[in-house]
Write a protein that holds these residues in place. Structure first.
Motif, short mmCIF file in Angstrom:
data_model
loop_
_atom_site.label_atom_id
_atom_site.label_comp_id
_atom_site.label_asym_id
_atom_site.label_seq_id
_atom_site.Cartn_x
_atom_site.Cartn_y
_atom_site.Cartn_z
N GLY A 32 -24.96 -76.58 -116.27
CA GLY A 32 -24.01 -75.49 -116.02
C GLY A 32 -23.87 -74.53 -117.19
N ASN A 33 -24.19 -75.00 -118.38
CA ASN A 33 -24.04 -74.15 -119.57
C ASN A 33 -25.38 -73.85 -120.23
N ALA A 34 -26.46 -74.07 -119.49
CA ALA A 34 -27.81 -73.86 -120.01
C ALA A 34 -28.07 -72.37 -120.24
N ALA A 35 -29.20 -72.07 -120.87
CA ALA A 35 -29.60 -70.67 -121.03
C ALA A 35 -29.71 -70.04 -119.65
N PRO A 36 -29.00 -68.93 -119.41
CA PRO A 36 -29.03 -68.32 -118.07
C PRO A 36 -30.46 -67.95 -117.66
N GLU A 37 -30.72 -68.02 -116.37
CA GLU A 37 -32.07 -67.78 -115.85
C GLU A 37 -32.68 -66.47 -116.35
N LYS A 38 -31.83 -65.45 -116.49
CA LYS A 38 -32.37 -64.14 -116.89
C LYS A 38 -32.42 -63.94 -118.39
N SER A 39 -31.99 -64.93 -119.15
CA SER A 39 -32.03 -64.78 -120.61
C SER A 39 -33.47 -64.87 -121.09
N ARG A 40 -33.71 -64.34 -122.27
CA ARG A 40 -35.07 -64.38 -122.81
C ARG A 40 -35.51 -65.83 -123.03
N ILE A 41 -34.55 -66.66 -123.45
CA ILE A 41 -34.88 -68.08 -123.69
C ILE A 41 -35.42 -68.74 -122.42
N ALA A 42 -34.74 -68.53 -121.31
CA ALA A 42 -35.18 -69.15 -120.07
C ALA A 42 -36.47 -68.50 -119.56
N LYS A 43 -36.54 -67.18 -119.67
CA LYS A 43 -37.72 -66.48 -119.15
C LYS A 43 -38.98 -66.86 -119.90
N SER A 44 -38.83 -67.18 -121.20
CA SER A 44 -40.02 -67.48 -122.01
C SER A 44 -40.75 -68.72 -121.53
N VAL A 45 -40.07 -69.59 -120.80
CA VAL A 45 -40.72 -70.81 -120.33
C VAL A 45 -40.67 -70.95 -118.80
N ALA A 46 -40.25 -69.87 -118.14
CA ALA A 46 -40.08 -69.93 -116.68
C ALA A 46 -41.39 -70.23 -115.96
N LYS A 47 -42.49 -69.81 -116.57
CA LYS A 47 -43.77 -69.97 -115.87
C LYS A 47 -44.50 -71.26 -116.22
N SER A 48 -43.98 -72.02 -117.15
CA SER A 48 -44.68 -73.26 -117.51
C SER A 48 -44.54 -74.28 -116.37
N ASP A 49 -45.62 -75.03 -116.13
CA ASP A 49 -45.63 -75.98 -115.01
C ASP A 49 -44.56 -77.05 -115.18
#
Lengths: 134, 165
Positions: B97-114
């Protein structure tokens, strides 16, 4: 001479204090529970050998209790993540082994990490008997 | 005098580094985090995590990383960190619930990893922040011992501040 007697008295008082600090009904009850379920009488020597020994079957980074707790049980150990672990010896840390849920939680985790299985009542009782005597 | 000179050089150096970085890299070097991460303010999470390591701020990883970590506690980076189910569920809910938001750069940087990234120190932002700054040997220093030991170098880490010390 008088001086020596005083020192002896002080030393005796200290021994008594330490002994008193080590006795704890909750801890005695936990050890007694393991003792009842164990096949043989609990042994501090066996507990020491178990703690100091290297075991197979566990996770590669933790082959022994000493991997994190070190061999000096009166001093702090250190987790693999670099955080201190309070001393295991009761004389250095009188709170030890007075909360059954806490003892069980950590023995379950750590026996699994070190041996790849749970410890039995004999092993737990031996360990606590030794650590309480330190 | 000497100090003024040093700090001026440092400022000039930093300016040059920033200029170079923006030329060389499409994404800016500075972290979007501003080097502040809200500390864990959930009692069970604090208690359980800090038994072995600092309670890493939830926003350092995306939700799917936390979910994967909390799903594999019996083999937690080489140790059994099992929890009874109620506590595990409570902590999982807090962390996701308190993770890096989906649209944050932190989340986006690994969004595509398997696979979800499990180690914070494997996150691109973490690598970028330490690369060239801290030599790998430093992490083996007995006073540090592990990349998980943030407070060894970041004295304000427990309060959420991870700027260079």
């Amino acid at each position: 001479m008088k001086h020596l007697i005083l020192i002896k008295a002080a030393a005796a008082a200290l021994v008594l204090t330490v002994a008193a600090a080590q006795a704890d009904p909750a801890r005695d009850a936990i050890i007694a529970t393991y003792g009842k379920a164990a096949a043989q009488p609990l042994s501090a020597a066996r507990g020491e050998a178990f703690f100091m020994g290297t075991h197979a079957g566990g996770k590669p980074d933790t082959p022994s209790c000493t991997s994190c707790h070190s061999k000096n049980l009166k001093a702090a150990g250190v987790t693999r993540a670099g955080k201190p672990i309070e001393p295991m010896a009761v004389s250095a840390n009188p709170k030890r082994y007075t909360d059954l849920a806490f003892v069980e939680k950590w023995l379950t985790r750590n026996c699994n990490s070190v041996l790849g299985r749970e410890c039995d009542a004999q092993e737990k009782g031996d360990l606590l008997t030794w650590l309480s005597s330190l | 005098m000497n100090q003024t000179h040093t700090s001026k050089t440092a400022i000039a150096g930093a300016g040059l580094a920033i200029a170079l970085a923006s030329i060389l890299s499409a994404s800016p070097v500075s972290a979007d985090s501003d080097e502040y991460f809200k500390p864990v303010d959930h009692a069970a999470t604090k208690t359980e995590c800090t038994a072995c390591h600092m309670a890493f701020p939830a926003s350092m990883l995306p939700a799917r990383s936390w979910q994967a970590i909390m799903d594999t506690l019996p083999d937690h980076f080489g140790e059994d960190a099992s929890l009874e189910e109620q506590t595990r569920a409570e902590i999982t809910a807090y962390l996701t619930g308190n993770a890096a938001p989906e649209k944050s750069r932190i989340a986006k940087s690994v969004a595509k990893s398997d696979q979800p990234v499990l180690r914070i120190s494997d996150m691109p932002w973490w690598v970028r922040a330490h690369d060239g700054e801290v030599s790998p040997k430093e992490f083996e220093n007995p006073k540090v011992g592990s990349r998980a030991n943030c407070v060894a170098c970041h004295s304000g880490a427990e309060k959420g501040y991870f700027e260079d010390d």
